[in-house]
Write a protein that holds these residues in place. Structure first.
Motif, PDB file in Angstrom:
ATOM      1  N   ALA A 100      -3.445  23.287  56.665  1.00 46.90           N
ATOM      2  CA  ALA A 100      -3.044  22.675  55.287  1.00 46.90           C
ATOM      3  C   ALA A 100      -4.065  21.655  54.791  1.00 46.90           C
ATOM      4  CB  ALA A 100      -1.638  22.069  55.202  1.00 46.90           C
ATOM      5  N   VAL A 101      -4.478  20.711  55.996  1.00 46.61           N
ATOM      6  CA  VAL A 101      -5.342  19.543  55.828  1.00 46.61           C
ATOM      7  C   VAL A 101      -6.853  20.183  55.242  1.00 46.61           C
ATOM      8  CG1 VAL A 101      -6.608  17.931  56.616  1.00 46.61           C
ATOM      9  CG2 VAL A 101      -4.260  17.894  57.110  1.00 46.61           C
ATOM     10  N   ALA A 102      -6.937  21.292  56.074  1.00 43.81           N
ATOM     11  CA  ALA A 102      -8.399  22.119  56.026  1.00 43.81           C
ATOM     12  C   ALA A 102      -8.425  22.632  54.675  1.00 43.81           C
ATOM     13  CB  ALA A 102      -8.592  23.034  56.949  1.00 43.81           C
ATOM     14  N   MET A 103      -7.216  23.075  53.817  1.00 44.66           N
ATOM     15  CA  MET A 103      -7.147  23.810  52.662  1.00 44.66           C
ATOM     16  C   MET A 103      -7.291  22.552  51.655  1.00 44.66           C
ATOM     17  SD  MET A 103      -6.907  26.839  52.898  1.00 44.66           S
ATOM     18  CE  MET A 103      -8.225  26.618  54.238  1.00 44.66           C
ATOM     19  N   ILE A 104      -6.739  21.514  51.996  1.00 42.65           N
ATOM     20  CA  ILE A 104      -7.127  20.256  50.961  1.00 42.65           C
ATOM     21  C   ILE A 104      -8.691  19.949  50.796  1.00 42.65           C
ATOM     22  CG2 ILE A 104      -6.837  17.923  50.478  1.00 42.65           C
ATOM     23  CD1 ILE A 104      -3.755  18.373  51.952  1.00 42.65           C
ATOM     24  N   SER A 105      -9.274  19.970  52.131  1.00 46.78           N
ATOM     25  CA  SER A 105     -10.693  19.897  52.288  1.00 46.78           C
ATOM     26  C   SER A 105     -11.179  21.057  51.216  1.00 46.78           C
ATOM     27  CB  SER A 105     -11.225  19.921  53.599  1.00 46.78           C
ATOM     28  OG  SER A 105     -10.674  18.680  54.348  1.00 46.78           O
ATOM     29  N   VAL A 106     -10.979  22.064  51.184  1.00 46.61           N
ATOM     30  CA  VAL A 106     -11.666  23.039  50.505  1.00 46.61           C
ATOM     31  C   VAL A 106     -11.318  22.779  48.916  1.00 46.61           C
ATOM     32  CG1 VAL A 106     -11.532  25.613  49.915  1.00 46.61           C
ATOM     33  CG2 VAL A 106     -11.246  24.860  52.320  1.00 46.61           C
ATOM     34  N   VAL A 107     -10.343  22.208  48.337  1.00 48.69           N
ATOM     35  CA  VAL A 107     -10.130  21.912  47.199  1.00 48.69           C
ATOM     36  C   VAL A 107     -10.959  20.912  46.816  1.00 48.69           C
ATOM     37  CG1 VAL A 107      -8.506  21.029  45.363  1.00 48.69           C
ATOM     38  CG2 VAL A 107      -7.691  22.785  47.215  1.00 48.69           C
ATOM     39  N   GLU A 108     -11.308  19.913  47.696  1.00 52.76           N
ATOM     40  CA  GLU A 108     -12.042  18.796  47.601  1.00 52.76           C
ATOM     41  C   GLU A 108     -13.742  19.299  47.418  1.00 52.76           C
ATOM     42  OE1 GLU A 108     -13.102  14.270  49.437  1.00 52.76           O
ATOM     43  OE2 GLU A 108     -12.132  15.801  50.619  1.00 52.76           O
ATOM     44  N   GLN A 137      -6.318  11.744  50.825  1.00 48.16           N
ATOM     45  CA  GLN A 137      -6.027  10.878  51.845  1.00 48.16           C
ATOM     46  C   GLN A 137      -4.406  10.753  51.671  1.00 48.16           C
ATOM     47  OE1 GLN A 137      -8.404   7.609  53.094  1.00 48.16           O
ATOM     48  NE2 GLN A 137     -10.080   8.384  51.948  1.00 48.16           N
ATOM     49  N   ILE A 138      -3.692  10.534  50.588  1.00 44.34           N
ATOM     50  CA  ILE A 138      -2.236  10.445  50.533  1.00 44.34           C
ATOM     51  C   ILE A 138      -1.724  11.598  51.007  1.00 44.34           C
ATOM     52  CG2 ILE A 138      -0.333   9.848  48.905  1.00 44.34           C
ATOM     53  CD1 ILE A 138      -2.131   8.137  47.415  1.00 44.34           C
ATOM     54  N   VAL A 139      -2.211  12.864  50.603  1.00 44.61           N
ATOM     55  CA  VAL A 139      -1.413  14.123  50.864  1.00 44.61           C
ATOM     56  C   VAL A 139      -1.631  14.422  52.297  1.00 44.61           C
ATOM     57  CG1 VAL A 139      -1.636  16.615  50.397  1.00 44.61           C
ATOM     58  CG2 VAL A 139      -1.721  14.968  48.606  1.00 44.61           C
ATOM     59  N   VAL A 140      -2.926  13.963  52.797  1.00 47.81           N
ATOM     60  CA  VAL A 140      -2.815  14.168  54.277  1.00 47.81           C
ATOM     61  C   VAL A 140      -2.122  13.524  55.149  1.00 47.81           C
ATOM     62  CG1 VAL A 140      -4.696  13.815  56.275  1.00 47.81           C
ATOM     63  CG2 VAL A 140      -5.365  14.946  54.320  1.00 47.81           C
ATOM     64  N   PHE A 141      -1.812  12.142  54.739  1.00 48.69           N
ATOM     65  CA  PHE A 141      -0.929  11.381  55.294  1.00 48.69           C
ATOM     66  C   PHE A 141       0.520  12.015  55.296  1.00 48.69           C
ATOM     67  CE2 PHE A 141       2.333   7.837  55.258  1.00 48.69           C
ATOM     68  CZ  PHE A 141       1.906   7.181  56.062  1.00 48.69           C
ATOM     69  N   VAL A 142       0.989  12.279  54.073  1.00 48.64           N
ATOM     70  CA  VAL A 142       2.168  13.026  54.071  1.00 48.64           C
ATOM     71  C   VAL A 142       2.458  14.349  54.937  1.00 48.64           C
ATOM     72  CG1 VAL A 142       3.850  14.174  52.214  1.00 48.64           C
ATOM     73  CG2 VAL A 142       2.493  12.169  51.655  1.00 48.64           C
ATOM     74  N   ILE A 143       1.198  15.235  54.888  1.00 49.13           N
ATOM     75  CA  ILE A 143       1.344  16.147  55.675  1.00 49.13           C
ATOM     76  C   ILE A 143       1.454  15.953  57.305  1.00 49.13           C
ATOM     77  CG2 ILE A 143      -0.038  18.180  56.691  1.00 49.13           C
ATOM     78  CD1 ILE A 143      -1.356  18.582  53.932  1.00 49.13           C
TER      79      ILE A 143
END
Length: 357
Positions: A100-108, A137-143
């Motif tokens: 999930a964190v990796a997918m956020i990096s893809v979006v970024e 960073q906030i979403v990663v913290f929540v995940i």
């Protein structure tokens, strides 16, 4: 005979788990070899980012899934099988959170590719990239928090402990809130900055008397790259609670001033024309604003203010230095007699009046 059967069961189980993990790794290697080749052919930012960020999490997820599929058929006693299945399940939860964190990096990566900041008019791009970085960073913290909570809830003893703590959660919540007050304050400040954006990445700011650029925004602090390459670390809540200067809030162009002090005998119009010539020859002036006015007069000198515009803060500083140096040289060479003077007059003593004898 029972001992041999027990040993055989352990060997078969170990072999099944090992083979499942190897099959998962082989499937991962083959699949990503194909995906990498397709990504090179398409030359797509999305494909490249997916392959780059998803490769490592899936290297863990696929073997773990294969092991979970094999474990129900392993001839192991429940006292061994259940803890093993629990451990593999925890690994799967951690791997899914990693994915999930990796997918956020893809979006970024995708948003960064479509919003380049190495262009002249990059205000909208910096606004979007600031929002993406802070929210990421906030979403990663929540995940991470959710993944840890799910993992802990798989332990029955801890789940019961949590239920008992909820009964007396008032004092615990108060203590936790006091202990984490600064952390939550910075998190809330991060959300507020992401949407209201009093500053963005690469904004030119003056913080604590230091002039620099916003280099990085994390969940707890902001890194300001000062002009001499020092780094000023400022808590995120600082930008909500205290005033600071943002030179590129709406646009990056700025007005700069240079003050000259001359004698009253100088020709202001000639100085004005020379100032305009210096601006045109500088290569740093954007051609929008220029003016030279007498802004003050004293008993000793005239104050001339040279006003000029520049595309950004860095070039505005260089332009001011360039104008200051060339105008001083012009006054020294062309009007040395018109540099500021201190005038004084010596009064002669009057002869004493003679008195009649």
């Amino acid at each position: 005979m029972d001992h041999l059967t027990h040993s055989a069961n352990w060997l078969w189980s170990l072999a099944a788990v090992t083979i499942a993990a190897i099959v998962g790794l082989l499937f991962h290697t083959i699949a990503f070899a194909i995906f990498s080749r397709l990504a090179r052919r398409t030359h797509s930012q999305v494909d490249d980012s997916l392959v780059s960020h998803a490769k490592r999490p899936l290297r863990l997820i696929l073997p773990v899934l294969a092991i979970l599929l094999v474990l129900p058929f392993a001839p192991l006693p429940p006292v061994v099988l259940n803890p093993l299945r629990h451990a593999v399940g925890l690994g799967l939860i951690a791997a899914i959170a990693w994915l999930a964190v990796a997918m956020i990096s893809v979006v970024e990566d995708i948003l960064s590719a479509h919003n380049a900041i190495d262009v002249a008019d990059n205000l909208a791009a910096r606004r979007i990239r600031t929002q993406v970085q802070v929210l990421r960073q906030i979403v990663v913290f929540v995940i991470v928090i959710v993944a840890l909570a799910v993992m802990l809830m798989t332990f029955p003893s801890i789940r019961h402990l949590g239920e008992s703590l909820f009964a007396s959660a008032g004092l615990a919540a108060l203590l936790a809130g006091l202990a984490a007050r600064s952390t939550f304050s910075n998190l809330l400040a991060g959300v507020q900055i992401a949407f209201t954006q009093p500053m963005r990445l690469e904004d030119v700011v003056i913080v604590e008397g230091e002039w620099g650029w916003i280099e990085e925004i994390t969940t707890t602090y902001v890194v300001v790259r000062i002009w001499d390459l020092r780094r000023l670390i400022v808590p995120l809540s600082y930008f909500i609670e205290k005033p600071f200067q943002n030179w590129t809030r709406n646009t990056s162009d700025l007005l700069g001033t240079v003050f000259l002090y001359t004698d009253y005998t100088i020709s202001v119009e000639e100085v004005r024309q020379e100032f305009h010539r210096v601006l045109e020859a500088s290569g740093k002036w954007d051609g929008k604003v220029w003016a030279l006015h007498v802004t003050n007069t004293t008993e000793h000198a005239m104050e001339l203010r040279a006003l000029m515009s520049a595309p950004d803060g860095g070039r505005a500083f260089d332009l001011r230095c360039h104008v200051r140096e060339n105008m001083v040289r012009f006054l020294q060479e062309k009007y040395p007699e018109s540099l500021p003077k201190t005038r004084a007059e010596l009064a002669r003593d009057k002869p004493a009046a003679t008195t009649a004898a």
